[in-house]
Design an enzyme around this catalytic site. Structure first.
Site, mmCIF file in Angstrom:
data_model
loop_
_atom_site.group_PDB
_atom_site.id
_atom_site.type_symbol
_atom_site.label_atom_id
_atom_site.label_comp_id
_atom_site.label_asym_id
_atom_site.label_seq_id
_atom_site.Cartn_x
_atom_site.Cartn_y
_atom_site.Cartn_z
ATOM 1 N N GLY A 191 -46.679 -23.681 50.283
ATOM 2 C CA GLY A 191 -47.088 -22.192 50.144
ATOM 3 C C GLY A 191 -46.325 -21.496 51.316
ATOM 4 O O GLY A 191 -46.600 -21.968 52.416
ATOM 5 N N GLY A 238 -46.417 -18.225 51.824
ATOM 6 C CA GLY A 238 -46.827 -16.944 51.782
ATOM 7 C C GLY A 238 -47.367 -16.325 53.298
ATOM 8 O O GLY A 238 -46.548 -17.033 54.274
ATOM 9 N N ASN A 294 -42.498 -24.338 48.319
ATOM 10 C CA ASN A 294 -43.069 -22.990 47.648
ATOM 11 C C ASN A 294 -42.463 -23.115 46.133
ATOM 12 O O ASN A 294 -41.442 -23.496 46.038
ATOM 13 C CB ASN A 294 -42.463 -21.852 48.526
ATOM 14 C CG ASN A 294 -43.237 -20.682 48.005
ATOM 15 O OD1 ASN A 294 -44.689 -20.507 48.099
ATOM 16 N ND2 ASN A 294 -42.573 -19.683 47.182
ATOM 17 N N LYS A 295 -43.311 -22.528 45.383
ATOM 18 C CA LYS A 295 -42.730 -22.577 43.896
ATOM 19 C C LYS A 295 -41.609 -21.646 43.835
ATOM 20 O O LYS A 295 -40.872 -21.852 42.764
ATOM 21 C CB LYS A 295 -43.931 -22.112 42.973
ATOM 22 C CG LYS A 295 -44.511 -20.796 42.990
ATOM 23 C CD LYS A 295 -45.324 -20.217 41.839
ATOM 24 C CE LYS A 295 -46.740 -21.011 41.594
ATOM 25 N NZ LYS A 295 -47.705 -20.578 41.059
ATOM 26 N N GLU A 327 -56.229 0.472 46.535
ATOM 27 C CA GLU A 327 -54.623 0.764 46.930
ATOM 28 C C GLU A 327 -53.702 0.788 45.609
ATOM 29 O O GLU A 327 -52.841 1.733 45.610
ATOM 30 C CB GLU A 327 -54.187 -0.541 47.634
ATOM 31 C CG GLU A 327 -54.759 -0.541 49.013
ATOM 32 C CD GLU A 327 -53.938 -1.321 50.059
ATOM 33 O OE1 GLU A 327 -53.576 -2.376 49.566
ATOM 34 O OE2 GLU A 327 -53.971 -0.808 51.240
ATOM 35 N N ALA A 359 -54.392 -10.683 54.881
ATOM 36 C CA ALA A 359 -53.005 -11.402 55.226
ATOM 37 C C ALA A 359 -53.074 -11.446 56.756
ATOM 38 O O ALA A 359 -52.557 -12.180 57.480
ATOM 39 C CB ALA A 359 -52.159 -10.358 54.935
ATOM 40 N N GLN A 360 -53.839 -10.616 57.176
ATOM 41 C CA GLN A 360 -53.923 -10.398 58.764
ATOM 42 C C GLN A 360 -54.712 -11.843 59.459
ATOM 43 O O GLN A 360 -54.219 -12.367 60.150
ATOM 44 C CB GLN A 360 -54.914 -9.328 59.276
ATOM 45 C CG GLN A 360 -55.198 -9.093 60.702
ATOM 46 C CD GLN A 360 -55.981 -7.933 61.003
ATOM 47 O OE1 GLN A 360 -56.145 -7.387 62.172
ATOM 48 N NE2 GLN A 360 -56.726 -7.062 60.191
ATOM 49 N N LYS A 406 -50.618 2.359 58.346
ATOM 50 C CA LYS A 406 -50.119 1.090 57.314
ATOM 51 C C LYS A 406 -48.752 0.770 57.266
ATOM 52 O O LYS A 406 -48.373 -0.392 57.321
ATOM 53 C CB LYS A 406 -50.407 1.790 55.998
ATOM 54 C CG LYS A 406 -50.393 1.112 55.002
ATOM 55 C CD LYS A 406 -51.493 -0.040 54.666
ATOM 56 C CE LYS A 406 -51.484 -0.794 53.645
ATOM 57 N NZ LYS A 406 -52.570 -1.882 53.780
#
Ligand code: FAD
Length: 405
Positions: A10, A12, A37-38, A170, A318-319, A379
């Site tokens: 992965g 990401g 990763n794909k 969001e 994600a953090q 942001k």
């Protein structure tokens, strides 16, 4: 002597962060690093709601993996992992297999549908670049078709968003900015558009500061969103949803677009490979390794890391995935150098910002409450920072968000 081989599954936030941190910590003679990763690109999962609503082009949310890794140190394999064979220390890929001494599983999450009938078949998810493109194009098609049909079908302009957590809110923020554009582009009366957010929990954005939640609700309501809180989606059909409050008769909401944004589980490979998991997520040790598997780390949305203060898992963000990637890389470097005393992962939560569209947001950063333009600016800082952490200034300048109001 044979070099130890680290395989990272992965690319990401968690996996790519592990790879780029490791390439700085260990020499090419010390270790072989393989990243699987794909796709040949990384996508910013935290920007997918923008691509889904059509407020940001899908190419803006992705970049080439080979551009950010040191190809002398990290071998990249574009393939899809199918199963992890722990006893044989190898991973079965769609087009082959790869063996490892150390494995990092950073395959992210998958939508959790809680067994609700019809969601898998009829609802859209905000999951990856292609699902986002599909949703954006479906929305456009509904507006275009509505205009062309003689007998108007109001449900074409009805959109249901299931879930008022981070992803749902969001997305609604972006959607409510995009709808006036779509109405203008396809000559559709704005007043005919219906946006309904259905949330089973008694509040939107659970855990967020109440004042900020109020602000978010009033901003989104002002832009046309109707919230049905404490209302569970019971079924998704080809023509909409059936939903209801506890002890009340369910109602039908006709909608050509249903977006499911209400839950995440670990990657299905986790359960398929025989890891003990809760909703596909593995409760990892404080050093991020799998209990009883000293050579396997699981990070990001496929892991469960317990916040000892409240004895509950940290939310999948994600953090945290990026911080885990850094910690995981340091622990791998230590193992490769023969050390056994590994670092304990301590999340450093700097804050949370939830966007309400390009120009609006709410957040708590370093304990300070923010709303409106200031939160929106923050942001963008957060988004740019994650690019900087993975690919340095050049990636940030290439892909970053710099439009300030
Ligand atoms: P991911 O970043 O999802 O990466 C997983 C990678 O694995 C992907 O590249 C995928 O292609 C690859 N992969 C998957 N399966 C396979 C396979 N079988 N074989 C090979 N490769 C595979 N978090 C925040 O902190 N802040 C936010 O503002 C925020 N906003 C969000 C908004 C939205 C719309 C969404 C959907 C999420 C948001 N999140 C946010 C949550 C955050 O995106 C996730 O927690 C984060 O992406 C998890 O990182 P990860 O590394 O575990 O997985």
């Amino acid at each position: 002597m044979r070099k130890p081989k680290v395989v990272i599954l992965g690319a990401g936030y968690g996996g790519l962060m592990t790879a780029v941190t490791m390439q700085k910590l260990v020499g090419v003679n010390d270790v072989e690093i393989v990243l699987v990763n794909k796709n040949d690109y990384h996508y910013e999962t935290t920007w997918l709601h923008e691509a889904s609503a059509g407020t940001l082009h899908h190419d803006r949310v992705r970049y080439e993996i080979r551009d950010v890794i040191d190809r002398n140190k990290v071998e990249f394999i574009q393939d899809t992992a199918v199963e992890i064979k722990k006893e044989e220390k190898k991973v079965i890929l769609e087009n082959g297999e790869v063996d490892y001494d150390y494995l990092v599983v950073a395959l992210g999450g998958e939508p959790e549908t809680f067994g609700i009938k019809g969601l898998k078949e009829y609802a859209f998810g905000i999951v990856n670049v292609n699902s986002s493109r599909q949703l954006r194009e479906h929305l456009e098609y509904q507006f275009a078709t509505y205009n062309m049909e003689e007998e108007k079908k109001e449900e074409r302009l009805s959109i249901v968003v299931g879930g008022a957590g981070f992803t749902g809110i969001e997305f609604l923020g972006e959607l409510t900015n995009r709808i006036p554009e779509l109405c203008h582009e396809y000559d559709v009366d704005f007043n005919k558009v219906k946006i309904t957010c259905v949330e089973a929990a008694p509040t939107i954005l659970p855990g967020f500061d109440e004042d900020l939640v109020q602000y978010a609700v009033s901003q989104l309501e002002r832009k046309g969103v109707e919230f049905l809180i404490g209302t569970a989606i019971k079924e998704c059909t080809s023509v909409g949803i059936i939903a209801g409050k506890k002890d009340e008769e369910p109602i039908e909401i006709k909608a050509a677009t249903v977006v499911w944004a209400a839950g995440i589980r670990g990657n299905s490979i986790i359960e398929k490979s025989g890891f003990e998991a809760m909703r596909g997520r593995v409760k990892v040790q404080t050093d991020l390794r799998v209990p009883g598997q000293d050579n396997i780390f699981i990070i990001g949305d496929s892991s469960l890391f317990i916040n000892e203060e409240i004895n509950r898992p940290y939310p999948p963000t994600a953090q945290i995935a990026m911080q885990q990637g850094q910690c995981c890389a340091r622990n791998l470097a230590a193992l490769i150098k023969g050390k056994t005393d590994l670092e304990v992962f301590k999340p450093n939560i700097k804050g949370t910002v939830c966007s309400l569209g390009e120009d609006d947001a709410i957040g708590v950063v370093y304990g300070k409450k923010l709303r409106g333009g200031k939160a929106s600016l923050m942001k963008k800082v957060v988004d740019n920072r994650s690019l900087f952490m993975i690919g340095g200034a050049s990636l940030m300048l290439k892909k970053g968000k710099f439009k300030v109001f």
